[in-house]
Write a protein that holds these residues in place. Structure first.
Motif, mmCIF file in Angstrom:
data_model
loop_
_atom_site.group_PDB
_atom_site.id
_atom_site.type_symbol
_atom_site.label_atom_id
_atom_site.label_comp_id
_atom_site.label_asym_id
_atom_site.label_seq_id
_atom_site.Cartn_x
_atom_site.Cartn_y
_atom_site.Cartn_z
ATOM 1 N N SER A 1 9.499 34.217 -0.606
ATOM 2 C CA SER A 1 10.959 34.048 -0.648
ATOM 3 C C SER A 1 11.409 32.744 0.007
ATOM 4 C CB SER A 1 11.671 35.253 0.002
ATOM 5 O OG SER A 1 11.367 36.422 -0.719
ATOM 6 N N ARG A 2 10.567 31.726 -0.051
ATOM 7 C CA ARG A 2 10.916 30.401 0.478
ATOM 8 C C ARG A 2 10.855 29.332 -0.616
ATOM 9 N NH1 ARG A 2 7.471 30.326 6.130
ATOM 10 N NH2 ARG A 2 8.214 32.331 6.870
ATOM 11 N N GLY A 3 10.678 29.767 -1.866
ATOM 12 C CA GLY A 3 10.659 28.821 -2.976
ATOM 13 C C GLY A 3 9.294 28.273 -3.323
ATOM 14 N N HIS A 4 8.240 28.725 -2.647
ATOM 15 C CA HIS A 4 6.898 28.200 -2.916
ATOM 16 C C HIS A 4 6.412 28.564 -4.317
ATOM 17 C CE1 HIS A 4 6.817 26.905 1.149
ATOM 18 N NE2 HIS A 4 6.591 28.105 1.680
ATOM 19 N N GLY A 5 6.670 29.793 -4.744
ATOM 20 C CA GLY A 5 6.255 30.205 -6.086
ATOM 21 C C GLY A 5 6.950 29.384 -7.155
ATOM 22 N N ARG A 6 8.238 29.159 -6.989
ATOM 23 C CA ARG A 6 9.010 28.343 -7.938
ATOM 24 C C ARG A 6 8.472 26.909 -7.952
ATOM 25 N NH1 ARG A 6 14.681 29.144 -7.023
ATOM 26 N NH2 ARG A 6 14.575 30.459 -8.861
ATOM 27 N N THR A 7 8.174 26.371 -6.783
ATOM 28 C CA THR A 7 7.635 25.011 -6.694
ATOM 29 C C THR A 7 6.286 24.928 -7.401
ATOM 30 O OG1 THR A 7 8.805 24.598 -4.623
ATOM 31 C CG2 THR A 7 6.903 23.200 -5.086
ATOM 32 N N MET A 8 5.438 25.918 -7.164
ATOM 33 C CA MET A 8 4.108 25.922 -7.791
ATOM 34 C C MET A 8 4.227 26.058 -9.305
ATOM 35 S SD MET A 8 0.838 25.630 -7.375
ATOM 36 C CE MET A 8 0.408 25.958 -5.685
ATOM 37 N N LEU A 9 5.092 26.947 -9.778
ATOM 38 C CA LEU A 9 5.258 27.132 -11.217
ATOM 39 C C LEU A 9 5.834 25.865 -11.861
ATOM 40 C CD1 LEU A 9 4.832 29.074 -13.541
ATOM 41 C CD2 LEU A 9 7.083 30.044 -13.056
ATOM 42 N N SER A 10 6.755 25.206 -11.208
ATOM 43 C CA SER A 10 7.293 23.940 -11.730
ATOM 44 C C SER A 10 6.208 22.885 -11.829
ATOM 45 C CB SER A 10 8.429 23.428 -10.837
ATOM 46 O OG SER A 10 9.533 24.275 -10.919
ATOM 47 N N TRP A 11 5.356 22.825 -10.813
ATOM 48 C CA TRP A 11 4.233 21.871 -10.836
ATOM 49 C C TRP A 11 3.289 22.195 -11.990
ATOM 50 C CZ3 TRP A 11 -1.046 22.132 -10.607
ATOM 51 C CH2 TRP A 11 -1.721 20.947 -10.378
ATOM 52 N N CYS B 1 -0.172 20.169 -23.285
ATOM 53 C CA CYS B 1 -0.100 21.589 -23.638
ATOM 54 C C CYS B 1 1.269 21.923 -24.225
ATOM 55 C CB CYS B 1 -0.334 22.449 -22.399
ATOM 56 S SG CYS B 1 -1.961 22.248 -21.669
ATOM 57 N N GLY B 2 1.262 22.804 -25.212
ATOM 58 C CA GLY B 2 2.500 23.286 -25.801
ATOM 59 C C GLY B 2 2.981 24.580 -25.188
ATOM 60 N N GLN B 3 2.126 25.218 -24.379
ATOM 61 C CA GLN B 3 2.478 26.508 -23.790
ATOM 62 C C GLN B 3 1.830 26.656 -22.424
ATOM 63 O OE1 GLN B 3 1.484 29.867 -26.242
ATOM 64 N NE2 GLN B 3 2.103 28.848 -28.119
ATOM 65 N N LEU B 4 2.495 27.434 -21.577
ATOM 66 C CA LEU B 4 1.915 27.923 -20.325
ATOM 67 C C LEU B 4 1.904 29.433 -20.447
ATOM 68 C CD1 LEU B 4 2.591 26.811 -16.736
ATOM 69 C CD2 LEU B 4 2.686 29.231 -17.306
ATOM 70 N N ARG B 5 0.754 30.049 -20.218
ATOM 71 C CA ARG B 5 0.611 31.494 -20.378
ATOM 72 C C ARG B 5 -0.025 32.096 -19.149
ATOM 73 N NH1 ARG B 5 0.679 34.158 -25.395
ATOM 74 N NH2 ARG B 5 1.652 32.853 -26.960
ATOM 75 N N LEU B 6 0.281 33.369 -18.905
ATOM 76 C CA LEU B 6 -0.394 34.127 -17.853
ATOM 77 C C LEU B 6 -0.284 35.600 -18.166
ATOM 78 C CD1 LEU B 6 1.934 35.533 -15.879
ATOM 79 C CD2 LEU B 6 2.069 33.231 -14.969
ATOM 80 N N ASP B 7 -1.172 36.376 -17.602
ATOM 81 C CA ASP B 7 -1.096 37.835 -17.660
ATOM 82 C C ASP B 7 -0.691 38.319 -16.278
ATOM 83 O OD1 ASP B 7 -1.949 38.145 -20.315
ATOM 84 O OD2 ASP B 7 -4.056 38.215 -19.741
ATOM 85 N N SER B 8 -0.001 39.438 -16.226
ATOM 86 C CA SER B 8 0.402 40.025 -14.960
ATOM 87 C C SER B 8 0.228 41.530 -15.057
ATOM 88 C CB SER B 8 1.872 39.677 -14.682
ATOM 89 O OG SER B 8 2.287 40.196 -13.446
ATOM 90 N N LYS C 1 4.005 23.656 -14.809
ATOM 91 C CA LYS C 1 4.660 23.261 -16.067
ATOM 92 C C LYS C 1 4.538 21.757 -16.294
ATOM 93 C CE LYS C 1 8.545 25.624 -15.194
ATOM 94 N NZ LYS C 1 9.902 26.197 -15.352
ATOM 95 N N ARG C 2 4.779 20.967 -15.254
ATOM 96 C CA ARG C 2 4.646 19.509 -15.390
ATOM 97 C C ARG C 2 3.201 19.119 -15.696
ATOM 98 N NH1 ARG C 2 7.880 19.731 -10.970
ATOM 99 N NH2 ARG C 2 6.187 19.153 -9.555
ATOM 100 N N HIS C 3 2.263 19.731 -14.998
ATOM 101 C CA HIS C 3 0.842 19.433 -15.206
ATOM 102 C C HIS C 3 0.432 19.794 -16.637
ATOM 103 C CE1 HIS C 3 -3.130 18.447 -13.638
ATOM 104 N NE2 HIS C 3 -3.601 19.537 -14.210
#
Length: 144
Positions: free
Chosen positions: A87-97, A107-114, A99-101
């Motif tokens: 809850s400090r924004g680390h997950g959002r920062t990592m996911l944004s990184w 890549c045309g897509q970013l995928r994950l299973d949960s 997406k940029r990477h």
């Protein structure tokens, strides 16, 4: 928040990611972690981390691939923030990184299973613009 995300390249960097990954993957053992990551790197797996005060607080394991249904894609195997740093924004920062990477890698897509039980993670992914697009099925293969 200003944070640098790096790819873990040295054994020490990989080992430092273990406590964070262990929160998501409790079945893993610390002595086997670095050798396991090194084996997985042969299949294009990479481990990225966001550090605070020199210590990883969020970790993502991912690979770039290409296949018939998805074309060129990034698949995120692991995405986790240390429970003490959520809850400090680390997950959002990592996911944004990620997406940029992925975009930089063509890549045309970013995928994950949960896992179906990870409702909080599902809400996070949807807030971040991801869509739930499929169900993932598995079948254990009996060993000898």
């Amino acid at each position: 928040m200003s944070a640098e995300i790096r790819i873990a390249e040295t054994d020490d960097e990989i080992a430092a990611c273990f406590p964070v990954i262990h929160a998501l993957r409790p079945h893993l053992s610390e002595p086997e972690f670095v050798p396991l990551i090194r084996r997985m790197e042969a299949g294009a797996y990479r481990l990225a981390y966001l550090a605070e005060h020199g210590r990883p607080v969020a970790v993502a394991g991912f690979r770039i691939g290409e296949n018939l249904p998805w074309g060129r894609f990034m698949y995120v195997d692991d995405l986790v923030t240390d429970p003490a740093h959520r809850s400090r924004g680390h997950g959002r920062t990592m996911l944004s990184w990620l997406k940029r990477h992925a975009a930089e890698a063509g890549c045309g897509q970013l995928r994950l299973d949960s896992g179906v039980q990870r409702k909080d993670a599902h809400r996070f992914y949807e807030r971040e613009g991801m869509e739930m697009v499929s169900l993932h099925f598995m079948m254990p293969i009996p060993g000898d």
